[in-house]
Design a protein around this motif. Structure first.
Motif, PDB file in Angstrom:
ATOM      1  N   ARG A   1       0.847  -1.200   0.000  1.00  0.00           N
ATOM      2  CA  ARG A   1       0.000   0.000   0.000  1.00  0.00           C
ATOM      3  C   ARG A   1       0.879   1.245   0.000  1.00  0.00           C
ATOM      4  O   ARG A   1       1.584   1.520   0.978  1.00  0.00           O
ATOM      5  N   PHE A   2       0.811   1.978  -1.096  1.00  0.00           N
ATOM      6  CA  PHE A   2       1.588   3.203  -1.224  1.00  0.00           C
ATOM      7  C   PHE A   2       0.659   4.370  -1.522  1.00  0.00           C
ATOM      8  O   PHE A   2      -0.173   4.308  -2.429  1.00  0.00           O
ATOM      9  N   GLY A   3       0.812   5.431  -0.739  1.00  0.00           N
ATOM     10  CA  GLY A   3       0.089   6.650  -1.029  1.00  0.00           C
ATOM     11  C   GLY A   3       0.697   7.309  -2.254  1.00  0.00           C
ATOM     12  O   GLY A   3       1.906   7.215  -2.494  1.00  0.00           O
ATOM     13  N   LEU A   4      -0.140   7.947  -3.048  1.00  0.00           N
ATOM     14  CA  LEU A   4       0.332   8.724  -4.190  1.00  0.00           C
ATOM     15  C   LEU A   4      -0.011  10.169  -3.870  1.00  0.00           C
ATOM     16  O   LEU A   4      -1.186  10.514  -3.703  1.00  0.00           O
ATOM     17  N   ALA A   5       1.007  10.997  -3.700  1.00  0.00           N
ATOM     18  CA  ALA A   5       0.784  12.341  -3.193  1.00  0.00           C
ATOM     19  C   ALA A   5       1.929  13.256  -3.596  1.00  0.00           C
ATOM     20  O   ALA A   5       2.964  12.811  -4.082  1.00  0.00           O
ATOM     21  N   TYR A   6       1.721  14.534  -3.368  1.00  0.00           N
ATOM     22  CA  TYR A   6       2.781  15.525  -3.553  1.00  0.00           C
ATOM     23  C   TYR A   6       3.630  15.605  -2.287  1.00  0.00           C
ATOM     24  O   TYR A   6       3.146  15.332  -1.186  1.00  0.00           O
ATOM     25  N   ASP A   7       4.863  16.021  -2.446  1.00  0.00           N
ATOM     26  CA  ASP A   7       5.735  16.237  -1.286  1.00  0.00           C
ATOM     27  C   ASP A   7       5.104  17.209  -0.289  1.00  0.00           C
ATOM     28  O   ASP A   7       5.217  17.025   0.925  1.00  0.00           O
ATOM     29  N   CYS A   8       4.441  18.250  -0.805  1.00  0.00           N
ATOM     30  CA  CYS A   8       3.874  19.278   0.073  1.00  0.00           C
ATOM     31  C   CYS A   8       2.739  18.762   0.948  1.00  0.00           C
ATOM     32  O   CYS A   8       2.284  19.462   1.854  1.00  0.00           O
ATOM     33  N   GLN A   9       2.291  17.539   0.707  1.00  0.00           N
ATOM     34  CA  GLN A   9       1.211  16.968   1.509  1.00  0.00           C
ATOM     35  C   GLN A   9       1.732  16.251   2.758  1.00  0.00           C
ATOM     36  O   GLN A   9       0.945  15.759   3.554  1.00  0.00           O
TER      37      GLN A   9
ATOM     38  N   PRO B   1      -2.138   1.636   7.960  1.00  0.00           N
ATOM     39  CA  PRO B   1      -0.869   2.276   7.606  1.00  0.00           C
ATOM     40  C   PRO B   1      -0.438   1.975   6.170  1.00  0.00           C
ATOM     41  O   PRO B   1      -0.801   0.958   5.586  1.00  0.00           O
ATOM     42  N   LEU B   2       0.349   2.882   5.642  1.00  0.00           N
ATOM     43  CA  LEU B   2       0.957   2.711   4.331  1.00  0.00           C
ATOM     44  C   LEU B   2       2.308   2.015   4.470  1.00  0.00           C
ATOM     45  O   LEU B   2       2.975   2.127   5.495  1.00  0.00           O
ATOM     46  N   HIS B   3       2.707   1.323   3.412  1.00  0.00           N
ATOM     47  CA  HIS B   3       4.069   0.806   3.345  1.00  0.00           C
ATOM     48  C   HIS B   3       5.025   1.903   2.879  1.00  0.00           C
ATOM     49  O   HIS B   3       6.228   1.824   3.099  1.00  0.00           O
ATOM     50  N   GLY B   4       4.463   2.901   2.201  1.00  0.00           N
ATOM     51  CA  GLY B   4       5.295   3.992   1.702  1.00  0.00           C
ATOM     52  C   GLY B   4       4.449   4.999   0.957  1.00  0.00           C
ATOM     53  O   GLY B   4       3.222   4.894   0.886  1.00  0.00           O
ATOM     54  N   VAL B   5       5.127   5.970   0.390  1.00  0.00           N
ATOM     55  CA  VAL B   5       4.452   6.991  -0.412  1.00  0.00           C
ATOM     56  C   VAL B   5       5.297   7.255  -1.648  1.00  0.00           C
ATOM     57  O   VAL B   5       6.533   7.186  -1.609  1.00  0.00           O
ATOM     58  N   LEU B   6       4.617   7.520  -2.761  1.00  0.00           N
ATOM     59  CA  LEU B   6       5.258   7.856  -4.026  1.00  0.00           C
ATOM     60  C   LEU B   6       4.920   9.305  -4.321  1.00  0.00           C
ATOM     61  O   LEU B   6       3.748   9.666  -4.402  1.00  0.00           O
ATOM     62  N   THR B   7       5.951  10.130  -4.453  1.00  0.00           N
ATOM     63  CA  THR B   7       5.770  11.554  -4.731  1.00  0.00           C
ATOM     64  C   THR B   7       6.619  11.941  -5.930  1.00  0.00           C
ATOM     65  O   THR B   7       7.348  11.114  -6.492  1.00  0.00           O
ATOM     66  N   GLU B   8       6.579  13.216  -6.266  1.00  0.00           N
ATOM     67  CA  GLU B   8       7.376  13.717  -7.382  1.00  0.00           C
ATOM     68  C   GLU B   8       8.877  13.626  -7.117  1.00  0.00           C
ATOM     69  O   GLU B   8       9.675  13.612  -8.055  1.00  0.00           O
ATOM     70  N   SER B   9       9.281  13.528  -5.845  1.00  0.00           N
ATOM     71  CA  SER B   9      10.720  13.448  -5.556  1.00  0.00           C
ATOM     72  C   SER B   9      11.206  12.010  -5.346  1.00  0.00           C
ATOM     73  O   SER B   9      12.398  11.784  -5.189  1.00  0.00           O
ATOM     74  N   GLY B  10      10.297  11.040  -5.340  1.00  0.00           N
ATOM     75  CA  GLY B  10      10.733   9.652  -5.208  1.00  0.00           C
ATOM     76  C   GLY B  10       9.803   8.797  -4.383  1.00  0.00           C
ATOM     77  O   GLY B  10       8.674   9.169  -4.102  1.00  0.00           O
ATOM     78  N   ILE B  11      10.309   7.627  -3.987  1.00  0.00           N
ATOM     79  CA  ILE B  11       9.552   6.664  -3.186  1.00  0.00           C
ATOM     80  C   ILE B  11      10.146   6.649  -1.792  1.00  0.00           C
ATOM     81  O   ILE B  11      11.339   6.472  -1.612  1.00  0.00           O
ATOM     82  N   LYS B  12       9.280   6.852  -0.820  1.00  0.00           N
ATOM     83  CA  LYS B  12       9.678   6.810   0.577  1.00  0.00           C
ATOM     84  C   LYS B  12       9.021   5.590   1.210  1.00  0.00           C
ATOM     85  O   LYS B  12       7.815   5.426   1.099  1.00  0.00           O
ATOM     86  N   ARG B  13       9.811   4.743   1.860  1.00  0.00           N
ATOM     87  CA  ARG B  13       9.297   3.548   2.493  1.00  0.00           C
ATOM     88  C   ARG B  13       9.227   3.762   3.989  1.00  0.00           C
ATOM     89  O   ARG B  13      10.088   4.427   4.566  1.00  0.00           O
ATOM     90  N   PHE B  14       8.210   3.177   4.614  1.00  0.00           N
ATOM     91  CA  PHE B  14       7.995   3.354   6.043  1.00  0.00           C
ATOM     92  C   PHE B  14       8.141   2.044   6.785  1.00  0.00           C
ATOM     93  O   PHE B  14       7.943   0.971   6.220  1.00  0.00           O
ATOM     94  N   GLY B  15       8.431   2.111   8.058  1.00  0.00           N
ATOM     95  CA  GLY B  15       8.429   0.933   8.943  1.00  0.00           C
ATOM     96  C   GLY B  15       9.328  -0.179   8.490  1.00  0.00           C
ATOM     97  O   GLY B  15       8.922  -1.331   8.430  1.00  0.00           O
TER      98      GLY B  15
END
Length: 195
Positions: free
Chosen positions: A154-162, A177-191
């Protein structure tokens, strides 16, 4: 309405307004950059991807959809019913029917939730801990909590500013919870990061 609900709604409104105010050229470039990050990541090995049609200033996943179709992947869109959401197959030539929010939905048969490998979720706000603030309907949280989606990333798709790490204070027990988020600056993984 509790103070916490009011705070969630106030934050949600502010974050929605912030993303709606983004310059159109910036938003289009962000969509392309997010797609480029995804296709270079191991996440792109997923063959069954659920995403959404953008609405209300959300980061547009259309560049991801185009790349997925070109790569022969299977895409799915959410369909809202009285019992929540399900995901139905989506092909580029499909005619879509608007739902009660005016968002297009495919008319096919819902896929078994366990089929989905990667879910790209619309996101109003997110925190570095993996908390996702949605539009407030709870559709995605209920779907994730009640279906066999353990194997789906599960990855959120969002802007960095969010990103707003103070959103963690608003988490409820039902928030998934999300496993990560995909934004314009890249993929951030959590936990610990999902591969």
């Amino acid at each position: 309405m509790s103070t916490e609900d009011l705070s969630r709604n106030v934050r949600r409104q502010r974050l929605r307004e912030q993303r709606r105010c983004l310059d159109n050229d910036y938003a289009q470039a962000a969509s392309l950059k997010a797609a480029q990050h995804l296709v270079r990541d191991p996440l792109w090995q997923a063959q069954h991807i659920a995403l959404y049609l953008s609405n209300d200033g959300e980061l547009d996943p259309s560049a991801i959809a185009k790349a997925a179709w070109e790569a022969g992947k299977h895409l799915y869109l959410p369909v809202i019913s009285s019992s929540g959401i399900q995901f139905c197959p989506w092909h580029v030539s499909d005619a879509l029917q608007p739902n009660r929010y005016g968002i297009g939905e495919p008319q096919g048969k819902p896929v078994a939730p366990g089929t989905l490998e990667l879910l790209l979720l619309p996101t109003v706000g997110w925190s570095a801990s993996g908390f996702r603030l949605g539009m407030g309907g709870g559709y995605y949280d209920r779907f994730l909590a009640s279906n066999n989606c353990e194997t789906a990333l599960r990855f959120g798709l969002a802007y960095d500013c969010q990103q707003d790490d103070s959103l963690d204070l608003l988490q409820e027990s039902w928030d998934q919870p999300l496993h990560g988020v995909l934004t314009e600056s890249g993929i951030k993984r959590f936990g610990g990061g999902a591969s």
